[in-house]
Design an enzyme around this catalytic site. Sequence first.
Site, short mmCIF file in Angstrom:
data_model
loop_
_atom_site.label_atom_id
_atom_site.label_comp_id
_atom_site.label_asym_id
_atom_site.label_seq_id
_atom_site.Cartn_x
_atom_site.Cartn_y
_atom_site.Cartn_z
N HIS A 385 -5.38 4.27 4.35
CA HIS A 385 -4.67 3.98 3.23
C HIS A 385 -5.08 2.16 2.19
O HIS A 385 -5.31 1.75 1.26
CB HIS A 385 -3.44 2.63 2.69
CG HIS A 385 -1.95 4.48 3.48
ND1 HIS A 385 -1.66 5.45 2.15
CD2 HIS A 385 -2.24 4.91 4.74
CE1 HIS A 385 -0.99 6.55 3.25
NE2 HIS A 385 -1.42 5.96 4.03
N LYS A 578 4.57 -3.64 -9.98
CA LYS A 578 3.51 -3.38 -9.12
C LYS A 578 3.85 -4.49 -8.00
O LYS A 578 4.11 -5.34 -8.51
CB LYS A 578 2.60 -2.35 -8.88
CG LYS A 578 1.44 -3.15 -10.12
CD LYS A 578 0.39 -2.29 -10.02
CE LYS A 578 0.30 -1.16 -11.42
NZ LYS A 578 -0.68 -0.14 -10.31
N ARG A 579 3.81 -4.18 -6.75
CA ARG A 579 3.59 -5.30 -6.23
C ARG A 579 2.30 -5.98 -6.67
O ARG A 579 1.42 -5.88 -7.66
CB ARG A 579 2.83 -5.05 -4.37
CG ARG A 579 3.85 -4.73 -3.92
CD ARG A 579 4.68 -5.32 -3.70
NE ARG A 579 4.82 -6.87 -2.96
CZ ARG A 579 4.99 -7.05 -1.78
NH1 ARG A 579 6.09 -6.48 -0.94
NH2 ARG A 579 4.96 -8.03 -1.08
N LYS A 584 -4.57 -5.44 -8.29
CA LYS A 584 -4.36 -5.63 -8.49
C LYS A 584 -3.99 -5.49 -10.60
O LYS A 584 -3.76 -5.13 -11.19
CB LYS A 584 -2.61 -5.01 -8.35
CG LYS A 584 -2.57 -4.16 -7.22
CD LYS A 584 -1.42 -3.62 -7.28
CE LYS A 584 -0.82 -3.76 -5.89
NZ LYS A 584 -1.40 -1.82 -5.59
N THR A 689 -0.21 5.27 -7.17
CA THR A 689 1.03 6.15 -7.30
C THR A 689 2.18 6.04 -8.07
O THR A 689 2.26 7.32 -9.07
CB THR A 689 1.82 6.54 -5.66
OG1 THR A 689 2.21 5.21 -5.54
CG2 THR A 689 1.54 7.16 -5.05
N LYS A 693 3.82 9.34 -11.54
CA LYS A 693 5.01 8.48 -12.24
C LYS A 693 5.50 8.25 -13.54
O LYS A 693 6.41 8.79 -14.38
CB LYS A 693 5.89 7.49 -11.23
CG LYS A 693 6.09 8.29 -9.98
CD LYS A 693 6.78 7.44 -9.06
CE LYS A 693 6.40 6.71 -7.77
NZ LYS A 693 6.40 6.19 -7.25
#
Length: 849
Positions: A385, A578-579, A584, A689, A693
């Site tokens: 991952h 998100k985290r 990110k 992911t 969504k």
Amino acid sequence: VEASIPEPQRAAWKKFSKKEFSTKDEFQAETVQHIETTLARSLFNCDEAAAYSGTALAFRDRLVIAWNKTQQNQTFADPKQKVHESDVKLNKVADLSLEFLMGRALDNAMLNTGMKDIAADGVSDLGFRMEDIISQERDAALGNGGLGRLAACFLDSLASLNYPAWGYALRYRYGIFKQEIIDGYQVEIPDYWLDFNPWEFPRHDVTVDIQFYGNVRKETDESGKQVSVWENGEIVTAVAYDAPIPGYGTKTTNNLRLWSSKAAQGEFDFTKFNSGEYEASVADQQRAETISAVLYPNDSLERGKELRLKQQYFWCAASLFDIVRRFKKSKKAWTEFPNQVAIQLNDTHPTLAIPELQRILIDQEGLEWDEAWSIVQQTFGYTNHTVLPEALEKWSVPLIQHLLPRHLQIIYDINLHFLQFVERNFPKDRDMLGRVSIIEESQPKMVRMAYLAVIGSHKVNGVAELHSDLIKTTIFKDFVRIYGPDKFTNVTNGITPRRWLHQANPRLSQLIASKLGGYEFLKDLTLLHKLEAYVDDKEFRKEFQAIKHANKVRLAEYIKTANKVTVNPSSLFDIQVKRIHEYKRQQLNIFGVIHRYLELKDMSAEERKKVQPRVSIFGGKAAPGYWMAKTIIHLVNQVAQVINNDAEIGDLLKVVFLEDYNVSKAEIIIPASDISEHISTAGTEASGTSNMKFVLNGGLVIGTCDGANIEITREVGEDNIFLFGNLSEDVEDLRHAHFYSADGFRLDPALQRVFDTIKSGTFGDANSFSALINSILEHGDYYLVSDDFKSYVDTQKLIDEAYGNQEEWLTKTITSVSRMGFFSSDRCIEEYAEAIWNVEPVLPKEDTA
Ligand code: H53
């Protein structure tokens, strides 16, 4: 089988065996009974929490009946009775994942069994509103982020597609911490979630004794063979707790087995106890219970703590024992094992299962090394991952030696066999041996878990196309040469449309159903393509837009309650949840917000009238020890404080940090986006992911060419996504240039101005943010924030313009939704089943007839 009721008594048994409720009356009877007797409450003492509990227990009973039948059916299903005997494989998939981020279970259970409307009607007769009841449930938060939520989506798909599959994890007493924001800073509160959990069943009769420490002794057995005996260790007992996983539109109900640790029988020291040393006698017990006490709160970061390694072995050993025990009941030959069982390793966390199975086969079952190793390799599949170096697990050799002495020997033997194989095949490449060795020759030596996982599995997959290509050219490059490219494959991630459309956005799901003639699309998401025919349908468009607006109103109300900030639901809602992680790049987002604020401040009143109002919404947890991530949260909150209180700006820009982002909040937040941000440095986000969504719920994406963004673009079309930034193939050179380019580090003037504003103290003490700015200015800007800044803000401008044309925007969103069929986790599971597990569904009995 030994414990089954004899034939003559079965009639009485069957007469009283419980049926699943299917009418409102039956549902109400069950619920009231549970409230009155199980909970010992009454008509005069029933609040929403009790109503939730009663409803949950009623549904739990219903699931249990289907669950028992499923397990019975999967265990006794005899492939020989099927028509094409040779085609049918009766194997059970075991999904080993340290994390399952399940969220709430009641709503999911009601929807998957198709009983929500009846139940809602029922509770309303009893004086409650279903929404209020649902919101009483605490999230089962046994995961950090994407990896854990993916595992949860997979469980839903496995059950919905009738695959015989069990999830295995730990029953953490504390899930991911609850996040509070105090004075703009993240504060962590423990998540003790087990006070009342109606969904789990303790199986006090299903226990496994797990050994740690001790020593290995060689001895010669009766046949003169050398055997290894691992002895004198410390024993901790694993107790199974099971939770039912209902499939959608099927009776198949699978099992999630969570292991809890407790002191082994006899570990409780009665001598100490009797001599009055009560505390000391309890200490051992507490030490044992510590193993499953808490979920490590890092996402994509490994810290090499001994307790974490203990968790990993405890869970792998208990799960394998369970799998092997069930296999041995079948009395089949060991060579059949890989045909009966497929074990999927979710990241490297369960890699110890590889040496553990080898140990069971050679030390306990007496198989020869080669035969055992072939069984091991055929049994395991490994999903990678991440390529982030800080997330790749390595454990120190001395630590493994101390905790698992026999496993270390086996790992060395695996390595020896492997290196001999490499040497035979690549005799001229001496450097290769050092590069691919499982043991890194550092000080101390380290075991490279990803290499062990690759070597011990028959298939290795990445989670999106770009990522699967990247692992083949970077971290596993040599292994592609060694094993050939076929060992490596891609399974692009997906999401379950049951939770992420039907449950989170019931009105949209209903609208889609009304056009497609029912809810079949929830089982076959590719049917969404039929929606494209309605893209010009006036009525449809109106309703689609009304739904988005209603979802934004709902989020605005939530923001009002939670943050005491009023936002206008007609503004553009820009969301990044998100985290919090540097890769990110929430920092890029907040720098962009500051830039927008400065531009607004420069404008005349006339100019401001033309501006597209926007709400920038952030949410996500930072690992407790990750200072830079915590600094980003602090900056977002400080910026929010200033902008939201600037009367001159008003509704033109609002900034919101939503506290304690989790699965149940995602269900409210995601359907309310116009734009969501997936802006990782290219090549760093394996898949993502939430991007899927958001688009499925009628929002568009601003994103880099990274992870699944690339495949989303391919599906929805380039016109329907806002891509920006440098490409992954250029990242290395750009990083290099930060240090060595001839004209030095040149910062975009707009970003320079953002930094100057922060440094001037506009958002509070400038020192608080110096590390964040310096990571860019002085430490090489590893995540390429400065390189992508201009392209990012330019793209945000394009978004403002595009949103200005509401009709076109609507066309983009509807078109995108209709093209999201590929991203169902059902598709992923079919790919795993076919290409990795070689497993067939087992239909529930009623459906086979
Ligand atoms: O796994 C998701 C990906 C996402 C990736 C994430 C992940 C974790 O949440 C934790 C550890 C890890 O190695 C990877 O970051 O890109 O979508 C599911 O595959």
